[in-house]
Design a protein around this motif. Structure first.
Motif, mmCIF file in Angstrom:
data_model
loop_
_atom_site.group_PDB
_atom_site.id
_atom_site.type_symbol
_atom_site.label_atom_id
_atom_site.label_comp_id
_atom_site.label_asym_id
_atom_site.label_seq_id
_atom_site.Cartn_x
_atom_site.Cartn_y
_atom_site.Cartn_z
ATOM 1 N N LYS A 25 8.391 4.556 2.194
ATOM 2 C CA LYS A 25 9.220 4.729 0.992
ATOM 3 C C LYS A 25 9.643 6.188 0.859
ATOM 4 N N SER A 31 10.222 1.739 -6.780
ATOM 5 C CA SER A 31 9.646 0.623 -6.030
ATOM 6 C C SER A 31 10.382 -0.676 -6.331
ATOM 7 N N HIS A 65 2.349 -3.900 -4.097
ATOM 8 C CA HIS A 65 1.837 -2.729 -4.807
ATOM 9 C C HIS A 65 3.006 -1.793 -5.063
ATOM 10 N N ARG A 66 2.791 -0.800 -5.895
ATOM 11 C CA ARG A 66 3.859 0.119 -6.270
ATOM 12 C C ARG A 66 3.481 1.551 -5.929
ATOM 13 N N LEU A 67 4.502 2.354 -5.700
ATOM 14 C CA LEU A 67 4.350 3.807 -5.648
ATOM 15 C C LEU A 67 5.237 4.384 -6.735
ATOM 16 N N ASP A 68 4.742 5.403 -7.438
ATOM 17 C CA ASP A 68 5.570 6.059 -8.441
ATOM 18 C C ASP A 68 6.872 6.533 -7.805
ATOM 19 N N VAL A 71 6.980 9.529 -5.493
ATOM 20 C CA VAL A 71 6.010 9.512 -4.394
ATOM 21 C C VAL A 71 6.577 8.773 -3.182
ATOM 22 N N MET A 75 4.077 1.818 2.530
ATOM 23 C CA MET A 75 4.166 0.790 1.492
ATOM 24 C C MET A 75 4.387 -0.546 2.179
ATOM 25 N N LYS A 98 -6.131 2.169 0.182
ATOM 26 C CA LYS A 98 -5.023 3.113 0.052
ATOM 27 C C LYS A 98 -5.551 4.543 0.123
ATOM 28 N N TYR A 100 -4.214 8.795 0.274
ATOM 29 C CA TYR A 100 -3.110 9.688 -0.055
ATOM 30 C C TYR A 100 -3.485 11.114 0.322
ATOM 31 N N TRP A 200 1.631 11.861 -1.384
ATOM 32 C CA TRP A 200 2.158 11.029 -0.297
ATOM 33 C C TRP A 200 1.157 9.928 0.053
ATOM 34 N N SER A 201 1.656 8.709 0.170
ATOM 35 C CA SER A 201 0.834 7.572 0.595
ATOM 36 C C SER A 201 0.695 7.622 2.111
#
Length: 242
Positions: A25, A31, A65-68, A71, A75, A98, A100, A200-201
């Protein structure tokens, strides 16, 4: 199965089969659709699947799932309703892993540790409050962290989530006096050359919804402010909790 191919220059595909789609992402992309009306990950990926496979009608893609919005990173999405159900169960049972990396102001008092707090979200402000005790309507928030490197003003920190609360890393790090670089919502001023929050994921680990094989999808950031640190430091931070 497609592995490591690119959807567009902006959204690299890490992995794809009949059940899963793992991508990177870009920061700044929601998201899912929100009030801004800006292009979002779910819509963009549905359109891509429709075009690539010549699918008539609506395309199913499940948001697991979501990422802000600010961010970026790894994903995953579900390509079938069965996969969506099984992956959602993995999230609920906390077998969905998860990790980060983030850059924080200053340096945590302890080089590594576990943060346990309670978080309550104010939906009207899209902001959370962190408590050191069990407060009404607040949910437990737990993460492990390790400081990888520090230059005195900022620190590179690796994080493993045990719970997935809204704004969890951002809010918990700010609560201990180390807000994320670029995160004006939780206590930092704008930093020159830093367009997004420094979060960062780096990995998502999940059992495949059909084969049950444990899969890990990874992503390492580049550009500012990540270039403050060497590639070796970023790789060590990204792989620490794997």
């Amino acid at each position: 199965m497609k592995d490591g191919k690119s959807l567009t220059p902006a959204i690299p595909i890490l992995f794809e089969d009949n059940h899963l789609l793992a991508v990177v992402k870009p920061p700044g992309v929601p998201s899912q659709e929100d009030e801004s009306g800006d292009p979002d990950m779910l819509t963009l990926l549905k359109l891509d699947l429709k075009e690539r496979y010549g699918k008539p009608g609506n395309v199913f893609l499940g948001l697991v799932h979501r990422l802000d919005r600010p961010v970026g990173g790894a994903m995953i999405f579900a390509k079938t309703s069965k996969a969506a159900s099984r992956l959602s169960e993995a999230v609920r049972s906390r077998t969905f892993g998860k990790t980060y990396i983030c850059i924080v102001q200053g340096k945590p008092a302890a080089a590594k540790g576990q943060l346990k707090h309670y978080i309550r979200k104010d939906k009207s402000r899209n902001q959370v409050t962190v408590f050191d005790y069990a407060a009404p309507e607040a949910k437990d928030a737990v993460l492990d962290y390790t400081v990888i490197a520090s230059n005195g003003s900022y620190s590179l920190v690796s994080v493993k989530l045990h719970t997935g609360r809204p704004h969890q890393i951002r809010a918990q790090m700010a609560h201990i006096g180390c807000p994320l670089v670029g995160d004006r919502k939780y206590g930092t001023a704008p930093v020159s050359g830093v367009p997004d929050i420094a979060l960062w994921s780096t990995s998502v680990t999940v059992p495949h919804p059909v084969t049950k094989e444990q899969l890990t999808f990874t992503s390492i950031p580049h550009g500012q402010p990540w270039e403050w640190w060497s590639r070796d430091e970023l790789e060590r931070a990204s792989s620490l909790f794997l």
